[in-house]
Every structure is written in structure tokens, then in C-alpha cells.
Design a protein around this motif. Structure first.
Motif, PDB file in Angstrom:
ATOM      1  N   LEU A  70       0.856  -1.185   0.000  1.00 11.10           N
ATOM      2  CA  LEU A  70       0.000   0.000   0.000  1.00 11.10           C
ATOM      3  C   LEU A  70       0.894   1.237   0.000  1.00 11.10           C
ATOM      4  CD1 LEU A  70      -1.464  -2.172   2.305  1.00 11.10           C
ATOM      5  CD2 LEU A  70      -3.313  -0.616   1.701  1.00 11.10           C
ATOM      6  N   LEU A  71       0.778   2.024  -1.040  1.00  6.21           N
ATOM      7  CA  LEU A  71       1.597   3.215  -1.196  1.00  6.21           C
ATOM      8  C   LEU A  71       1.248   4.268  -0.153  1.00  6.21           C
ATOM      9  CD1 LEU A  71       3.596   4.880  -3.039  1.00  6.21           C
ATOM     10  CD2 LEU A  71       1.516   5.795  -4.109  1.00  6.21           C
ATOM     11  N   TRP A  72       2.287   4.908   0.394  1.00  2.00           N
ATOM     12  CA  TRP A  72       2.066   6.141   1.149  1.00  2.00           C
ATOM     13  C   TRP A  72       2.426   7.283   0.201  1.00  2.00           C
ATOM     14  CZ3 TRP A  72      -0.256   7.001   5.691  1.00  2.00           C
ATOM     15  CH2 TRP A  72      -0.253   8.330   6.149  1.00  2.00           C
ATOM     16  N   CYS A  73       1.433   8.011  -0.315  1.00  2.00           N
ATOM     17  CA  CYS A  73       0.014   7.824  -0.075  1.00  2.00           C
ATOM     18  C   CYS A  73      -0.747   8.327  -1.300  1.00  2.00           C
ATOM     19  CB  CYS A  73      -0.425   8.539   1.187  1.00  2.00           C
ATOM     20  SG  CYS A  73      -0.122  10.320   1.132  1.00  2.00           S
ATOM     21  N   TRP A  74      -2.076   8.276  -1.221  1.00  3.62           N
ATOM     22  CA  TRP A  74      -2.883   8.683  -2.362  1.00  3.62           C
ATOM     23  C   TRP A  74      -2.783  10.183  -2.619  1.00  3.62           C
ATOM     24  CZ3 TRP A  74      -4.930   7.649  -6.727  1.00  3.62           C
ATOM     25  CH2 TRP A  74      -5.929   8.446  -7.271  1.00  3.62           C
ATOM     26  N   ALA A  75      -3.007  10.990  -1.612  1.00  3.86           N
ATOM     27  CA  ALA A  75      -3.080  12.445  -1.816  1.00  3.86           C
ATOM     28  C   ALA A  75      -2.201  13.175  -0.807  1.00  3.86           C
ATOM     29  CB  ALA A  75      -4.530  12.933  -1.693  1.00  3.86           C
ATOM     30  N   ASP A  76      -1.683  14.312  -1.220  1.00  9.80           N
ATOM     31  CA  ASP A  76      -0.962  15.175  -0.287  1.00  9.80           C
ATOM     32  C   ASP A  76      -1.877  15.580   0.859  1.00  9.80           C
ATOM     33  OD1 ASP A  76       1.150  15.056  -2.063  1.00  9.80           O
ATOM     34  OD2 ASP A  76       0.872  17.088  -2.846  1.00  9.80           O
ATOM     35  N   TYR A  77      -1.281  16.038   1.942  1.00  9.62           N
ATOM     36  CA  TYR A  77      -2.040  16.365   3.144  1.00  9.62           C
ATOM     37  C   TYR A  77      -1.291  17.426   3.937  1.00  9.62           C
ATOM     38  CZ  TYR A  77       1.475  13.060   4.779  1.00  9.62           C
ATOM     39  OH  TYR A  77       2.663  12.419   5.014  1.00  9.62           O
ATOM     40  N   TYR A  78      -2.020  18.063   4.852  1.00 16.21           N
ATOM     41  CA  TYR A  78      -1.393  19.040   5.732  1.00 16.21           C
ATOM     42  C   TYR A  78      -0.845  18.339   6.966  1.00 16.21           C
ATOM     43  CZ  TYR A  78      -3.583  22.713   2.960  1.00 16.21           C
ATOM     44  OH  TYR A  78      -3.961  23.539   1.930  1.00 16.21           O
ATOM     45  N   HIS A  79       0.336  18.748   7.372  1.00 17.28           N
ATOM     46  CA  HIS A  79       0.884  18.273   8.640  1.00 17.28           C
ATOM     47  C   HIS A  79       0.322  19.090   9.788  1.00 17.28           C
ATOM     48  CE1 HIS A  79       4.743  16.617   6.617  1.00 17.28           C
ATOM     49  NE2 HIS A  79       3.950  15.627   6.939  1.00 17.28           N
ATOM     50  N   ARG A  80       0.242  18.462  10.939  1.00 18.31           N
ATOM     51  CA  ARG A  80      -0.023  19.215  12.165  1.00 18.31           C
ATOM     52  C   ARG A  80       1.099  20.238  12.342  1.00 18.31           C
ATOM     53  NH1 ARG A  80       1.081  17.420  17.722  1.00 18.31           N
ATOM     54  NH2 ARG A  80      -0.138  18.707  19.144  1.00 18.31           N
ATOM     55  N   ARG A  81       0.743  21.444  12.737  1.00 20.31           N
ATOM     56  CA  ARG A  81       1.688  22.561  12.682  1.00 20.31           C
ATOM     57  C   ARG A  81       2.876  22.401  13.625  1.00 20.31           C
ATOM     58  NH1 ARG A  81      -1.737  27.458  15.606  1.00 20.31           N
ATOM     59  NH2 ARG A  81      -1.858  26.529  17.674  1.00 20.31           N
ATOM     60  N   THR A  82       2.739  21.555  14.656  1.00 24.27           N
ATOM     61  CA  THR A  82       3.840  21.372  15.601  1.00 24.27           C
ATOM     62  C   THR A  82       4.788  20.258  15.181  1.00 24.27           C
ATOM     63  OG1 THR A  82       2.494  19.857  16.923  1.00 24.27           O
ATOM     64  CG2 THR A  82       2.467  22.188  17.547  1.00 24.27           C
ATOM     65  N   LEU A  83       4.484  19.561  14.071  1.00 21.88           N
ATOM     66  CA  LEU A  83       5.355  18.477  13.641  1.00 21.88           C
ATOM     67  C   LEU A  83       6.644  19.058  13.069  1.00 21.88           C
ATOM     68  CD1 LEU A  83       5.267  15.335  13.367  1.00 21.88           C
ATOM     69  CD2 LEU A  83       4.783  15.724  10.960  1.00 21.88           C
ATOM     70  N   ALA A  84       7.765  18.533  13.521  1.00 16.26           N
ATOM     71  CA  ALA A  84       9.060  19.048  13.068  1.00 16.26           C
ATOM     72  C   ALA A  84       9.940  17.879  12.659  1.00 16.26           C
ATOM     73  CB  ALA A  84       9.714  19.863  14.180  1.00 16.26           C
ATOM     74  N   GLY A  85      11.238  18.123  12.551  1.00 12.92           N
ATOM     75  CA  GLY A  85      12.170  17.053  12.226  1.00 12.92           C
ATOM     76  C   GLY A  85      12.253  16.834  10.732  1.00 12.92           C
ATOM     77  N   ALA A  86      12.095  15.568  10.325  1.00 14.82           N
ATOM     78  CA  ALA A  86      12.259  15.218   8.909  1.00 14.82           C
ATOM     79  C   ALA A  86      11.232  15.929   8.041  1.00 14.82           C
ATOM     80  CB  ALA A  86      12.144  13.707   8.742  1.00 14.82           C
ATOM     81  N   TRP A  87      10.059  16.196   8.581  1.00 12.39           N
ATOM     82  CA  TRP A  87       9.023  16.887   7.826  1.00 12.39           C
ATOM     83  C   TRP A  87       9.066  18.363   8.219  1.00 12.39           C
ATOM     84  CZ3 TRP A  87       8.218  12.378  10.586  1.00 12.39           C
ATOM     85  CH2 TRP A  87       8.016  11.223   9.818  1.00 12.39           C
ATOM     86  N   SER A  88       9.922  19.120   7.580  1.00 12.76           N
ATOM     87  CA  SER A  88      10.135  20.497   8.006  1.00 12.76           C
ATOM     88  C   SER A  88       9.072  21.444   7.480  1.00 12.76           C
ATOM     89  CB  SER A  88      11.516  20.982   7.558  1.00 12.76           C
ATOM     90  OG  SER A  88      11.654  20.847   6.152  1.00 12.76           O
ATOM     91  N   ALA A  89       8.290  21.009   6.491  1.00 17.57           N
ATOM     92  CA  ALA A  89       7.212  21.838   5.970  1.00 17.57           C
ATOM     93  C   ALA A  89       5.892  21.425   6.596  1.00 17.57           C
ATOM     94  CB  ALA A  89       7.143  21.710   4.458  1.00 17.57           C
ATOM     95  N   ALA A  90       4.925  22.316   6.517  1.00 19.28           N
ATOM     96  CA  ALA A  90       3.599  22.023   7.077  1.00 19.28           C
ATOM     97  C   ALA A  90       2.729  21.283   6.077  1.00 19.28           C
ATOM     98  CB  ALA A  90       2.934  23.325   7.513  1.00 19.28           C
ATOM     99  N   TYR A  91       3.352  20.571   5.165  1.00 13.20           N
ATOM    100  CA  TYR A  91       2.625  19.931   4.082  1.00 13.20           C
ATOM    101  C   TYR A  91       3.311  18.621   3.739  1.00 13.20           C
ATOM    102  CZ  TYR A  91       0.262  19.648  -0.502  1.00 13.20           C
ATOM    103  OH  TYR A  91      -0.505  19.272  -1.577  1.00 13.20           O
ATOM    104  N   GLY A  92       2.545  17.549   3.693  1.00 11.24           N
ATOM    105  CA  GLY A  92       3.080  16.244   3.317  1.00 11.24           C
ATOM    106  C   GLY A  92       2.852  16.004   1.842  1.00 11.24           C
TER     107      GLY A  92
END
Length: 600
Positions: free
Chosen positions: A552-574
């Protein structure tokens, strides 16, 4: 109102008023009171995330208050009236006319309250809801480190349901193929709120359809029926089971998703209508045979995508026509299975039943116990509370979804500390509970692939692992010609080791993927071409290992990250999607379609 008119009657709320409680003073100041002036609260549509009320609310995690109204003319003395919430994000406390009706913790599944005694016929009744969507370490998903955005507020419809004082609480359908037909077992729950015992009849009707052939009970309308006499004690809930033998029934398949309706009627001793409930079901089996996953006895390869249920401009409160178009697009891409990190709006399951898509539904237990920190301390009291909440969510999830043929797997968690003694025991407990509640589906949990020691897989039907070699797991591939070395080969090697470790069980890769930003091209990470090549390289590894039954591929559609998520996901958008959050195609969608449609 006559009894027939009230069986059943539903009012759906479409508006209310809202006020934010940033300083958490509302309860102390009794905003729930009838005497508290709410005339300055803002008018809002219900349902809908508060993130869209104003730019200032985007990503807001805190407390908000709603006031809904029930006109006195809607109150029916002598009947039962229940307030049903489809989904409220976080914790909900509900007051009716200033009196506390109840509290619910858990932001993904429905709940309801009997509010009959709180209502009056004169004037307007106030429903006040305090919503708190601040993550807590002892609430699901079991950590405050959460990837997906925590949309706040009343996210699915609120309904006032009016029925008789003895009513049908639920109807659980189990349909299994039987010599060209089907054996349909229906477990009906009755709730009697009266001070006297109720005696009556439960009657089931299944219209077979003209394409099925003659039915046993009523050849004129081609309907299968069954009846059972029932007694429900005063003030109690009681369960009754009866079975219908359908002499002819078509299977629910991915290519031909045949559905049937069952009408469950509650009648009085004199045959008068008391209550009724309609459910849909399909006739199919899902099982594991050796290392194969079999739908209706035939092996299938999982060609799947993970999916958050948010769409740009709507959050997680998405119109039915938008959901349907998205799921049809997924189906047309050759996908046969969708996985979610949490229970979705039931509209998704209704549509997936209709169009023939499989669903792996998961308890919202995610990144719990930090599996990547082997020596992390475990607060047993806090985690007992988390797993208690997980078990409650599991029960609610199964009760809500068990009649949907699209659901084939109940998953206990994602990427959690299931390689630690406490986590191992928790998975065993939850999987055993899932089998107790529903023996007709598969059960498992999802492990982080780069860790070991997930011993509870010995009780799971399938081994689920997430693998991100070359993408999230170093060494990274920076150019397409490095993918074979850093993505394909290590993925295949890991899968061969996993198949050897869990001999006799099917293995499925539940996540793999790479980010891509629309409009960026070229031979480097985050380009559309690199994402497409990465997906093809990992799919090549998945399909090359015997015993691995898809991915199962991650993932079908782009998504917004929770605003406090940091680290490898430095943008607020997945940007892992093969389509954007507003459902525009990326190059990888065409690659995925080619790969999935090549497999029969």
C-alpha cells in the motif's frame, strides 16, 4: 404525531453558533447555562471544522463551544429522543438546557445520548457542546507527536432521532456463502426505556432482486423473511439472533460488488409497527490460506494506497460527491485496497461497498511507545489508560463498520512500540478482543520495518510492515540511478528476512513512498520524476519476493501536517501523494496506474 409517523424520525442540524474559549474559562463561567448570554456567538454551519471559520483558527488546538437549538415542536412526549454525534474532534461535553448529558473522549467515532428527560415542549431547547481538541499523552493516538492535522469541532452530522420507547439499537449482519446461496445471521439489539417489559416480534425482510430468482417466502416480491418473538425487560438492552437462508445469492466481489438490503422491523404483539432499521450487506469471505490472502476463496494481491480523508477547502468534512469522485479515481487507478490511520466518515464505506474497494480500518493508535527508542521508559498507568481507550475505540469501530463488506482487516495500530513487552501484550489483548467481536475478518497491526521484536505477529493473520529504504531510511537515494542500490535491493532483502521470520504467514508492505512537489522536475529527490521512479523501484522489490502479497503506497493524496510536527518533515505539508490535496495528478499517478493494472 402517530406512532407510524415517529418510526423513526430524524432531524439533522445544519447550523449553530460558536465561540472560542482560548483561556479555558467557559465551564467556570457556566457558558452551558440557559442564563448565559450567547447572542454574540458567531453563526456557523454544522458540521464543519472550526479551522475554516476564520484564518485565525487554522490549526487551532484548544477549546470551542457550540450552541444548537431544538424547537419545542420537535419534542414528542411519550417517545424516546436521542442526540447522535457522528464525530466530534477530541473531547466533547454535552449539556441540554443547562444539564450535563454526558462526556465523550475520542475524536473519530460516533456517540449518542438519550436526552428524552432533558427536553421540554415550550420554547427552544439548547444543546451546548464544549469541544477540546488539544492532544493528550493519555488519549488516542497515544502521544502528542501526531502527523495529521487535528481539525477541531463538530466534524460529522448531529442528529435528533425520535423513536418508540423500545427501539432497535443495532442490527449486526453476518452473511456467508452457502451452496450457491447465503446464510444470513442477524443479531438485533433492542433497548427498552419503558418501566414495563416489552413483548413483540422482530421481522427481517431481504428483497432478493429479480436477478436472483424465486425466493422462499414470497415469490410475488422475491423477498426472504424471518420472524422471532421477543421479550425485552423494562429499562434494559437485550439481544436476539435469527438466521435467513437465501437459496440464491450473488457474491460481493471487486468486479461485481453485489449488495443486499435487510429491513429489520420491530412489531408489537398485535402486529403494529414500533420501530424499523435498514442495513446493507454483501456476501463474501476473507481469509488467509498459507501465505495467500483470499477473497471468496481466490488469492488476491493487495494493490493499495494509504489515504487521509481530508480534501483542500473541506478538511475532513467532505461532501459526498467529492468523496465519491475521489474513490472512483482511486479505483480507476487499479487500486483494490485503502488503508486509513483512523476511522473515516461512514460515507466512504458506503461508497466503497458500492464500487468494490477493500478497506483496512485502523484504531487511531499511532507512534505510541516510541518504537525507535528501545530503552524509553513506560508509564504503565498511563499506557493502561491508552489501551483501555484503544479497546473502546476498537469496539465502537467494529460495531459501526461490521456490516460493510468492503472492510477486510481490523488493524490495532501504526508504527508503535509493539516490539516492547508492554506493546506486545497490548497487541495480543486487542487482537483477541477483535476476534471476539468479529470472527469474520482478519486482524493485525502495523510495525515499523526497521525495528525487530514484534512478537505479537504470531497471533496476527498478516504481517504488516512499513518500509522506506532510500526515502526516509538512510542511506538516501538522491538520483534515479541510485534507486536500485538504496531502495530496491534493501527492500527486497528486508522482505525476504521477514518472510523467513514469519514462515507460513502472508506479508504486506503497508507503507512505502517518496515525496514530490508538483511542478518540480528532473533527476533529484522531491521531483515528480524521482517519485515515480521510486514507486516503481520499490514495487519491483515487493513483487519479487515469494510470500509478499502486495503493498500500500504512502500515499494517495498530499495532506497538511499538524503545525507542531518538526524534524524530517520540516514543511507544514506532506507531499507524498500521487495527487495533490486538491486532487490534481502528479506524474507518479500514471506510473502507479500502470504498475497496478499490469497485475491480474
Amino acid at each position: 404525531m402517530t406512532l407510524a409517523e415517529a418510526v423513526p424520525q430524524t432531524m439533522i442540524f445544519n447550523k449553530g453558533t460558536f465561540f472560542t474559549d482560548i483561556d479555558n474559562r467557559g465551564e467556570q463561567q457556566e457558558w452551558f447555562s440557559l442564563d448565559y448570554d450567547k447572542s454574540n456567538w458567531m453563526g456557523v454551519a454544522v458540521p464543519g471544522a472550526w479551522d475554516f471559520y476564520s484564518h485565525a483558527f487554522w490549526g487551532y488546538e484548544g477549546i470551542g463551544w457550540y450552541c444548537l437549538e431544538i424547537e419545542g415542536a420537535r419534542v414528542q412526549p411519550g417517545y424516546n429522543q436521542r442526540l447522535q454525534f457522528g464525530r466530534v474532534s477530541g473531547q466533547a461535553k454535552v449539556w441540554i438546557n443547562g444539564e450535563l448529558a454526558g462526556e465523550h473522549i475520542g475524536g473519530y467515532l460516533p456517540f449518542e445520548y438519550d436526552i428524552t428527560s432533558f427536553l421540554h415542549t415550550n420554547g427552544t431547547n439548547q444543546v451546548v457542546v464544549r469541544v477540546d481538541n488539544v492532544p493528550r499523552s493519555n488519549w488516542l493516538p497515544g502521544t502528542t507527536l501526531i502527523e495529521w492535522i487535528q481539525y477541531g469541532g463538530i466534524l460529522q452530522p448531529v442528529k435528533l432521532v425520535t423513536s418508540s420507547t423500545c427501539f432497535i439499537s443495532s442490527a449486526a449482519i453476518e452473511a456467508s456463502p452457502d451452496q450457491g446461496g447465503a446464510k444470513v445471521t442477524c443479531k438485533v439489539a433492542l433497548t427498552n426505556t419503558e418501566a414495563a417489559s416489552f413483548e413483540g416480534i422482530i421481522r427481517l425482510k431481504i428483497p432478493a432482486g429479480s436477478n436472483i430468482g424465486n425466493a422462499e417466502a414470497d415469490n410475488a416480491v422475491h423477498t426472504y423473511t424471518a420472524s422471532i418473538d421477543v421479550v425485552c425487560p423494562a429499562g434494559q438492552k437485550a439481544f436476539f439472533t435469527t438466521t435467513i437462508d437465501m437459496s440464491k445469492a450473488q457474491l460481493w466481489t471487486l468486479e461485481s460488488p453485489q449488495l443486499y438490503d435487510v429491513m429489520v422491523q420491530l412489531l408489537g404483539r398485535g402486529g403494529e409497527a414500533v420501530d424499523e432499521k435498514q442495513e446493507r450487506f454483501g456476501v463474501r469471505t476473507i481469509e488467509v490460506q498459507g501465505t495467500q490472502i483470499c477473497l471468496n476463496g481466490e488469492p488476491i494481491i493487495i494493490k493499495g494506497v494509504n489515504r487521509y480523508d481530508e480534501v483542500d477547502g473541506y478538511g475532513q468534512t467532505v461532501p459526498e460527491e467529492v468523496i465519491r469522485a475521489d474513490l472512483l479515481k482511486i479505483k480507476q487507478a487499479g487500486v483494490n485496497c485503502i488503508r486509513t490511520h483512523y476511522p473515516m466518515d461512514p460515507l466512504h464505506m458506503d461508497i466503497m461497498d458500492e464500487i468494490g474497494l477493500l478497506l483496512m480500518e485502523e484504531i487511531p493508535l499511532n507512534w505510541w511507545l516510541k518504537p525507535w527508542e528501545i530503552d524509553a521508559e513506560v508509564d504503565e498507568a498511563e499506557n493502561n489508560e491508552i489501551i483501555d481507550r484503544a479497546e473502546s475505540a476498537l469496539q465502537e469501530m467494529i460495531e459501526r463498520g461490521r456490516n460493510h463488506p468492503c472492510i477486510i482487516v481490523w488493524s490495532m495500530c501504526n508504527e508503535s512500540g509493539t516490539n516492547k513487552p508492554y506493546g506486545i501484550n497490548a497487541m495480543r489483548r486487542l487482537m483477541r478482543k477483535a476476534r471476539e467481536l468479529d470472527s469474520t475478518r482478519l486482524v493485525s497491526f502495523v510495525a515499523v520495518g526497521h525495528t525487530s521484536g514484534h512478537q505479537a505477529f504470531d497471533e496476527a493473520d498478516i504481517v504488516f510492515i512499513n518500509l522506506y529504504y532510500g526515502s526516509v531510511i538512510e542511506p538516501f537515494a538522491y538520483h534515479i540511478d541510485q534507486l536500485n542500490e538504496f531502495a530496491t535491493a534493501p527492500t527486497a532483502n528486508h522482505l525476504r528476512d521477514t518472510v523467513a521470520e514469519f514462515q507460513g504467514k502472508p506479508v504486506v508492505v503497508t507503507e512505502f513512498g517518496m515525496q514530490a512537489i508538483t511542478g518540480i522536475h528532473g533527476d533529484h529527490r522531491y521531483s515528480e520524476a524521482f517519485q515515480a521512479a521510486y514507486i516503481e523501484s520499490v514495487w519491483q522489490a515487493i513483487t519479487s519476493v515469494d510470500g509478499v502479497q502486495g503493498g500500500l503506497l504512502w500515499c494517495w493524496a498530499d495532506y497538511y501536517h499538524r503545525r507542531t510536527l518538526a524534524g524530517a518533515w520540516s514543511a507544514a505539508y506532506g507531499s507524498y501523494g500521487v495527487v495533490t490535496i486538491d486532487r490534481q495528478d502528479k506524474e507518479a499517478l500514471h506510473t502507479l496506474t500502470r504498475l497496478f493494472q499490469d497485475i491480474v
